[in-house]
Design an enzyme around this catalytic site. Structure first.
Site, PDB file in Angstrom:
ATOM      1  N   ARG A 165      -9.235  -0.968   2.337  1.00 51.92           N
ATOM      2  CA  ARG A 165      -8.686  -0.260   2.440  1.00 51.92           C
ATOM      3  C   ARG A 165      -8.123   0.514   3.681  1.00 51.92           C
ATOM      4  O   ARG A 165      -7.451   1.933   3.180  1.00 51.92           O
ATOM      5  CB  ARG A 165     -10.089   0.838   1.665  1.00 51.92           C
ATOM      6  CG  ARG A 165     -10.339   0.705   0.374  1.00 51.92           C
ATOM      7  CD  ARG A 165     -11.805   1.925   0.778  1.00 51.92           C
ATOM      8  NE  ARG A 165     -11.139   2.887   0.253  1.00 51.92           N
ATOM      9  CZ  ARG A 165     -10.743   3.431  -0.393  1.00 51.92           C
ATOM     10  NH1 ARG A 165     -10.731   3.009  -2.042  1.00 51.92           N
ATOM     11  NH2 ARG A 165     -10.625   5.054  -0.725  1.00 51.92           N
ATOM     12  N   HIS A 222      28.413  -1.993  -8.181  1.00 53.19           N
ATOM     13  CA  HIS A 222      28.417  -0.466  -7.756  1.00 53.19           C
ATOM     14  C   HIS A 222      28.378  -0.805  -5.997  1.00 53.19           C
ATOM     15  O   HIS A 222      28.205   0.809  -6.738  1.00 53.19           O
ATOM     16  CB  HIS A 222      28.095   0.283  -8.576  1.00 53.19           C
ATOM     17  CG  HIS A 222      28.251   0.264 -10.142  1.00 53.19           C
ATOM     18  ND1 HIS A 222      29.586   0.924 -10.202  1.00 53.19           N
ATOM     19  CD2 HIS A 222      28.167  -0.209 -11.177  1.00 53.19           C
ATOM     20  CE1 HIS A 222      30.170   0.536 -11.781  1.00 53.19           C
ATOM     21  NE2 HIS A 222      29.409  -0.395 -12.458  1.00 53.19           N
ATOM     22  N   LYS A 258       7.358  -7.163  -3.712  1.00 50.52           N
ATOM     23  CA  LYS A 258       5.896  -8.065  -3.727  1.00 50.52           C
ATOM     24  C   LYS A 258       6.295  -8.711  -2.017  1.00 50.52           C
ATOM     25  O   LYS A 258       5.570  -8.645  -1.542  1.00 50.52           O
ATOM     26  CB  LYS A 258       5.884  -8.802  -4.374  1.00 50.52           C
ATOM     27  CG  LYS A 258       4.940  -8.286  -5.674  1.00 50.52           C
ATOM     28  CD  LYS A 258       3.697  -8.517  -5.709  1.00 50.52           C
ATOM     29  CE  LYS A 258       2.853  -7.669  -5.437  1.00 50.52           C
ATOM     30  NZ  LYS A 258       2.828  -6.143  -6.368  1.00 50.52           N
ATOM     31  N   GLU A 300       6.754  -6.093   0.918  1.00 51.62           N
ATOM     32  CA  GLU A 300       5.266  -5.368   1.414  1.00 51.62           C
ATOM     33  C   GLU A 300       4.010  -6.335   2.469  1.00 51.62           C
ATOM     34  O   GLU A 300       3.179  -6.458   3.459  1.00 51.62           O
ATOM     35  CB  GLU A 300       4.275  -5.146   0.539  1.00 51.62           C
ATOM     36  CG  GLU A 300       3.451  -5.785  -1.356  1.00 51.62           C
ATOM     37  CD  GLU A 300       3.375  -4.785  -1.512  1.00 51.62           C
ATOM     38  OE1 GLU A 300       2.769  -3.729  -1.232  1.00 51.62           O
ATOM     39  OE2 GLU A 300       2.871  -5.128  -3.118  1.00 51.62           O
ATOM     40  N   LYS A 333      -5.171  -0.455   0.413  1.00 53.76           N
ATOM     41  CA  LYS A 333      -4.779  -0.883  -1.484  1.00 53.76           C
ATOM     42  C   LYS A 333      -4.729   0.894  -1.575  1.00 53.76           C
ATOM     43  O   LYS A 333      -4.185   0.425  -3.505  1.00 53.76           O
ATOM     44  CB  LYS A 333      -6.257  -1.262  -1.733  1.00 53.76           C
ATOM     45  CG  LYS A 333      -6.242  -1.598  -3.077  1.00 53.76           C
ATOM     46  CD  LYS A 333      -5.328  -2.962  -3.365  1.00 53.76           C
ATOM     47  CE  LYS A 333      -5.329  -2.776  -4.764  1.00 53.76           C
ATOM     48  NZ  LYS A 333      -4.813  -3.683  -5.548  1.00 53.76           N
ATOM     49  N   CYS A 341      -9.335   4.636   3.604  1.00 53.07           N
ATOM     50  CA  CYS A 341     -10.137   4.806   4.515  1.00 53.07           C
ATOM     51  C   CYS A 341     -11.536   3.487   3.852  1.00 53.07           C
ATOM     52  O   CYS A 341     -11.306   4.093   3.096  1.00 53.07           O
ATOM     53  CB  CYS A 341     -10.276   5.818   5.700  1.00 53.07           C
ATOM     54  SG  CYS A 341      -9.565   6.366   6.929  1.00 53.07           S
ATOM     55  N   GLU A 364      10.124  -5.173  -9.289  1.00 51.66           N
ATOM     56  CA  GLU A 364       8.632  -5.453  -8.584  1.00 51.66           C
ATOM     57  C   GLU A 364       8.282  -6.684  -7.524  1.00 51.66           C
ATOM     58  O   GLU A 364       7.737  -7.289  -6.711  1.00 51.66           O
ATOM     59  CB  GLU A 364       7.595  -6.279  -9.932  1.00 51.66           C
ATOM     60  CG  GLU A 364       6.314  -6.844  -9.388  1.00 51.66           C
ATOM     61  CD  GLU A 364       5.508  -5.667  -8.506  1.00 51.66           C
ATOM     62  OE1 GLU A 364       5.480  -4.595  -7.930  1.00 51.66           O
ATOM     63  OE2 GLU A 364       4.366  -5.796  -8.465  1.00 51.66           O
ATOM     64  N   TRP A 399      -7.275   3.814   7.589  1.00 46.42           N
ATOM     65  CA  TRP A 399      -6.227   3.526   7.789  1.00 46.42           C
ATOM     66  C   TRP A 399      -5.795   5.039   8.728  1.00 46.42           C
ATOM     67  O   TRP A 399      -5.542   6.209   7.944  1.00 46.42           O
ATOM     68  CB  TRP A 399      -6.469   3.789   6.226  1.00 46.42           C
ATOM     69  CG  TRP A 399      -4.418   3.503   6.304  1.00 46.42           C
ATOM     70  CD1 TRP A 399      -3.492   2.185   5.811  1.00 46.42           C
ATOM     71  CD2 TRP A 399      -2.908   4.734   5.717  1.00 46.42           C
ATOM     72  NE1 TRP A 399      -1.747   2.720   5.547  1.00 46.42           N
ATOM     73  CE2 TRP A 399      -1.996   3.655   5.310  1.00 46.42           C
ATOM     74  CE3 TRP A 399      -3.706   5.832   6.195  1.00 46.42           C
ATOM     75  CZ2 TRP A 399      -1.036   4.522   5.509  1.00 46.42           C
ATOM     76  CZ3 TRP A 399      -2.119   6.975   5.692  1.00 46.42           C
ATOM     77  CH2 TRP A 399      -0.895   5.951   5.356  1.00 46.42           C
ATOM     78  N   ASN A 446     -13.063   9.951   4.936  1.00 51.57           N
ATOM     79  CA  ASN A 446     -11.654   9.855   4.206  1.00 51.57           C
ATOM     80  C   ASN A 446     -11.103  11.246   3.031  1.00 51.57           C
ATOM     81  O   ASN A 446     -11.547  11.714   2.965  1.00 51.57           O
ATOM     82  CB  ASN A 446     -12.332   8.786   3.660  1.00 51.57           C
ATOM     83  CG  ASN A 446     -11.159   8.429   2.155  1.00 51.57           C
ATOM     84  OD1 ASN A 446     -10.087   8.319   2.753  1.00 51.57           O
ATOM     85  ND2 ASN A 446     -11.537   8.012   0.933  1.00 51.57           N
ATOM     86  N   GLY A 447      -9.510  10.716   3.792  1.00 50.33           N
ATOM     87  CA  GLY A 447      -8.853  12.257   2.989  1.00 50.33           C
ATOM     88  C   GLY A 447      -8.322  12.779   4.849  1.00 50.33           C
ATOM     89  O   GLY A 447      -8.105  12.419   5.743  1.00 50.33           O
TER      90      GLY A 447
HETATM   91  O1  M6R Z   1      -3.959   2.104  -7.764  1.00 53.47           O
HETATM   92  P1  M6R Z   1      -2.556   2.465  -8.068  1.00 53.47           P
HETATM   93  O2  M6R Z   1      -2.188   0.849  -8.683  1.00 53.47           O
HETATM   94  O3  M6R Z   1      -2.512   3.576  -9.003  1.00 53.47           O
HETATM   95  O4  M6R Z   1      -1.276   1.873  -6.867  1.00 53.47           O
HETATM   96  C1  M6R Z   1      -0.670   2.784  -6.688  1.00 53.47           C
HETATM   97  C2  M6R Z   1       0.123   1.695  -5.094  1.00 53.47           C
HETATM   98  O5  M6R Z   1      -0.389   2.644  -4.173  1.00 53.47           O
HETATM   99  C3  M6R Z   1       0.285   0.157  -5.182  1.00 53.47           C
HETATM  100  O6  M6R Z   1       0.670  -0.829  -6.714  1.00 53.47           O
HETATM  101  C4  M6R Z   1       0.887  -0.504  -4.209  1.00 53.47           C
HETATM  102  O7  M6R Z   1       2.614  -0.312  -4.848  1.00 53.47           O
HETATM  103  C5  M6R Z   1       0.492  -1.785  -3.978  1.00 53.47           C
HETATM  104  N1  M6R Z   1       0.535  -2.267  -2.733  1.00 53.47           N
HETATM  105  C6  M6R Z   1       1.638  -2.965  -4.752  1.00 53.47           C
HETATM  106  O8  M6R Z   1       1.370  -3.792  -4.393  1.00 53.47           O
END
Ligand code: M6R
Length: 615
Positions: A27, A510, A491, A494, A610, A2, A487, A75, A101-102
Site C-alpha cells: 500500500r 494516424h 504492465k 509500471e 496497490k 498507506c 494492458e 505513501w 491513511n487519507g
Molecule cells: O483496486 P482497483 O482495481 O480499483 O485498482 C485500480 C488501479 O489502481 C490498478 O488496476 C492499477 O492500475 C494497477 N497498478 C495496475 O497494475
C-alpha cells in the site's frame, strides 16, 4: 494508500505490528514507523525507506514488554519521504500518537489555527494536524477528543490513535479510507486491509464511513463519529487464509499471482455457469438487478481505473454483441466530474480489485444518486465498493499483493464474461446453443493457461535478455485485443519504468508509425480472428519501416513468422472471444522478465501503491 495497523492484546506487540506492516507494504513503502506503550510511556521508531529499514531499527526489540501499539507504512502525499514525515505523529506533549491513511483537505487552515494557538509542528504532513487537533480537545477523554477533532476535519481518513494516559485502548476512525477491525477472545486488531489480520483472525468487521471504534483486549465498541450513537455489527468471516497472502516459494508476489491465474479464472466462473445446458445463474445480483430491470435497461456504463478499466474495455465488446445495448467504458476519475446522463435505465458496473479505489467509489456514488442500479465486480469481500453496490459479482482470485495487477485482471474479465452472458440470456439475445458455445470456450481457458505458462515464461526470459535495454515499446492490437495491448503496455511501464504505449493498430497510420525505428520493439497481438489480416498488414508496415516486431499469434502461424522477427505462440481457442485471457498472460510474463533483467523492484515499483484510496 498507506497501510496502518494497530494491536491491543497480550502478546509482544512489535512482531505483530511489523508482520502486519509487511502484509500491507504493497500500500506504500517510502517510510514506516511504529509506536508502543511500555512501562507507562510511549516509544516511537520511524525511518525513511522500506520496512526492512524499520525492521533493522527494531532488531533486538521483539520482546519488549508491551502489548499495545500502532504502525504505519507510508505513501507520501504531504511532505517528502523522510523520518520526520514518517508516521506515527505526536502532539506537542509527545504522549499521543496517530497513524493515518487519507488526506486531510483543510490541513493548511487547521495548521495555521493550531500554530496560532501555540502548537509546534515537527513535520510537513497533514496527519500531524490530527494529533494536535486531538490534543486541543483533550480533557481526559480520548474518545471524545478524537470525536471532537474529527468534526473539524475535511477530507479522508482511516486512523489509529494511542494515548499514554489511557494505556488499554486504541481508537480508530474512518471516512473514505478503508479500515478493518479484527478480534479474538482477548485481542483487538485494526488494519487497512485484510491480509494484515489473517494470521490472527478471520472474523473481521469493516468500519463504514463516519464510524469510529474503541478497541480494548476484550471488546470492540463501534459508534458514529458525529452523534456518538452505538453501532452493533456482527463479524464477517473471510475465506482467505494467511498462506494465500504469502509468496509460496515464488521469487515475487507478481510471479506467484501470474501462475495462479488458471485457478483464479476457474474460481470466478465456478458455480455460476452450467456449460452443458447453456445457462448462467448469478443469484448474487438478482436482488439489486431483477430480470425486469435488466429487460428495461437502455445502456451500460463500466467504470474503473488502471488495469480494471482495461477489463471494462474488453467487456464492452462482449456486452455490445451479446446484450445488444450501448456500452460506455469510463475512467472513474473522468466519470465523476462529467455531466452524467445516467438514470434508472442505465446499469453502472464499477470494476475494482480492491473495492477501495477513491475515484471508482466516487463514480459509483454519483451513479447511485442518479438512480442507476449498480452491480460491481470486485475481489475484496466486504470492501467499500461492495457495501455500496446493489449487488457484487466477486472475483475469487484470492489476495493480490503485487502492485501490478495480474490475476485480478483475468478474473475480472471472467466475471464480466459471465455477466455479459447472463444479461444476454435474460434479455433473450442468446440461444442455448450460443450460451453453450461461449461457456465451453470459457471453461477451456484455465487449462490453456496452465499449459502455456511455462513455455511463455521461458520465451519471456529469452526476449527480456534481448530487449531489456530498450527505452520505448509500442503495443498494438485490434478489436477485443486492443485493450490487451493497453494492458501489456501498462504492465511494462509500471514495473520496468520503460516507456510503453498501447495503441489500436488501426491508429498506427494516424501518428505512431512515425516512431518506428530499429530501437523500438513493437509488440503485436495477432490472433487468428476476424481482424487477423488487418493485423498482419500492420505488422508488415512496421517491418517495412525496419521496425522490430515481437508478435503474439497462434502456434504454427507461418504467415506471422514470415513478417515478425520474434514470435510468442499462443494456442487457438475454440472461440476468439476468449483470446484476451490467453494473450494477457504472456505479456505479463514479458513485463515481469524485463523488469527483473533491469533489476527493478517488481512487487513494489517506485511511486506506486496497490490501492489508490486518495484522489
Ligand atoms: O483496486 P482497483 O482495481 O480499483 O485498482 C485500480 C488501479 O489502481 C490498478 O488496476 C492499477 O492500475 C494497477 N497498478 C495496475 O497494475
Amino acid at each position: 494508500m498507506c497501510g496502518i495497523v494497530g494491536y491491543v492484546g497480550y502478546r509482544h506487540v512489535l512482531p505483530i505490528l511489523l508482520d502486519g506492516l509487511r502484509r500491507l507494504e504493497y500500500r506504500g513503502y517510502d517510510s514506516a514507523g511504529v509506536a508502543w506503550l511500555q512501562d507507562g510511556s510511549l516509544h516511537r521508531v520511524r525511518c525513511e525507506g522500506k520496512l526492512d529499514n524499520l525492521a533493522r531499527l527494531l532488531n533486538g526489540l521483539q520482546d519488549v514488554p508491551s502489548s499495545i501499539g500502532i504502525g504505519h507504512t507510508r505513501w507520501a502525499t504531504h511532505g517528502e519521504p523522510s523520518e520526520a514525515n514518517a508516521h506515527p505523529h505526536t502532539d506537542c506533549t509527545g504522549s499521543l500518537v496517530v497513524v493515518h491513511n487519507g488526506i486531510i483537505e483543510n490541513c493548511y487552515s487547521l495548521r495555521r489555527q493550531l500554530q496560532r494557538e501555540g502548537h509546534i509542528f515537527k513535520s510537513e504532513t497533514d496527519t500531524e494536524v490530527l494529533a494536535h487537533l486531538i490534543e486541543r480537545y483533550m480533557d481526559g477523554d480520548l474518545v471524545q477528543a478524537v470525536r471532537d477533532a474529527l468534526m473539524e476535519v475535511e477530507g479522508s481518513f482511516a486512523l489509529g490513535v494511542l494515548w499514554q494516559q489511557d494505556p488499554d485502548i486504541l481508537v480508530a476512525a474512518r471516512r473514505q479510507s478503508p479500515l478493518v477491525l479484527g478480534s479474538t477472545e482477548d485481542e483487538g486488531f485494526l488494519a487497512s486491509d485484510i491480509p494484515a489480520l489473517l494470521p490472527y483472525t478471520r472474523d473481521v468487521v469493516f468500519l463504514d464511513d463516519g464510524e469510529m471504534a474503541v478497541l480494548s483486549r476484550d471488546r470492540i465498541e463501534i459508534s458514529r463519529i458525529d452523534s456518538g450513537r452505538t453501532i452493533i455489527k456482527g463479524p464477517q468471516t473471510i475465506s482467505w487464509d494467511a498462506s494465500m497472502a504469502e509468496k509460496a516459494g515464488y521469487r515475487h508476489f507478481m510471479l506467484k499471482e501470474i501462475y495462479e491465474q488458471p485457478q483464479a479464472v476457474l474460481n470466478t466462473y465456478r458455480g455460476r455457469i452450467v456449460p452443458d445446458i447453456g445457462e448462467v445463474s448469478l443469484a448474487e445480483v438478482e436482488i439489486g438487478l431483477s430480470p425486469q430491470v435488466i429487460r428495461g435497461l437502455k445502456r451500460i456504463v463500466l467504470l474503473a481505473c488502471g488495469t480494471s478499466w482495461h477489463a471494462g474495455l474488453v467487456a464492452r465488446y462482449w456486452i455490445e454483441r451479446w446484450v445488444g445495448l450501448p456500452v460506455e467504458v469510463d475512467l472513474a476519475s473522468e466519470f465523476r466530474y462529467r455531466h452524467l446522463l445516467v438514470d434508472k435505465t442505465v446499469l453502472t458496473i464499477p470494476i475494482s480489485q480492491s473495492g477501495e479505489t477513491a475515484d471508482t467509489l466516487a463514480g459509483l456514488r454519483k451513479a447511485k444518486e442518479l438512480a442507476s442500479p449498480v452491480i460491481s465486480i470486485c475481489n475484496v469481500v466486504g470492501s467499500t465498493i461492495t457495501r455500496e453496490s446493489d449487488g457484487t459479482i466477486y472475483t475469487h482470485a484470492g489476495p493480490e499483493i503485487g502492485v501490478a495487477s495480474t490475476k485480478a485482471f483475468t478474473s475480472q474479465m471472467a466475471a464480466l464474461y459471465v455477466l455479459a452472458l447472463y444479461l444476454g440470456q435474460i434479455r433473450g439475445r442468446l440461444s442455448r446453443t450460443d450460451l453453450r458455445g461461449k461457456l465451453s470456450a470459457l471453461v477451456d481457458v484455465p487449462e490453456m493457461l496452465e499449459n502455456g505458462l511455462e513455455s511463455w515464461h521461458e520465451r519471456a526470459k529469452e526476449l527480456a535478455d534481448t530487449f531489456y535495454t530498450c527505452s520505448d515499446f509500442l503495443y498494438i492490437g485490434r478489436n477485443i485485443n486492443f485493450p490487451i495491448a493497453l494492458e501489456g503496455a501498462l504492465k511494462l511501464k509500471e514495473i520496468s519504468y520503460i516507456h510503453a504505449e498501447g495503441y489500436a493498430a488501426g491508429e498506427m497510420k494516424h501518428g505512431p508509425i512515425a516512431l518506428i525505428d530499429r530501437d523500438m520493439p513493437v509488440v503485436a497481438i495477432v490472433p487468428q480472428d476476424h481482424v487477423y489480416e488487418k493485423m498482419l498488414s500492420n505488422v508488415e508496415e512496421v517491418r517495412t519501416r525496419r521496425g522490430i516486431v515481437i508478435a503474439l499469434g497462434i502456434d504454427g502461424d507461418r504467415g506471422l513468422a514470415r513478417v515478425a522477427q520474434h514470435v510468442i505462440s499462443v494456442p487457438q481457442p475454440r472461440d476468439p472471444d476468449v483470446n484476451p485471457f490467453l494473450y494477457t498472460v504472456p505479456l505479463q510474463l514479458l513485463a515481469y522478465e524485463i523488469a527483473l533483467a533491469k533489476g527493478c523492484d517488481v512487487d513494489q515499483p517506485r511511486n506506486l501503491a496497490k490501492s489508490v484510496t486518495v484522489e
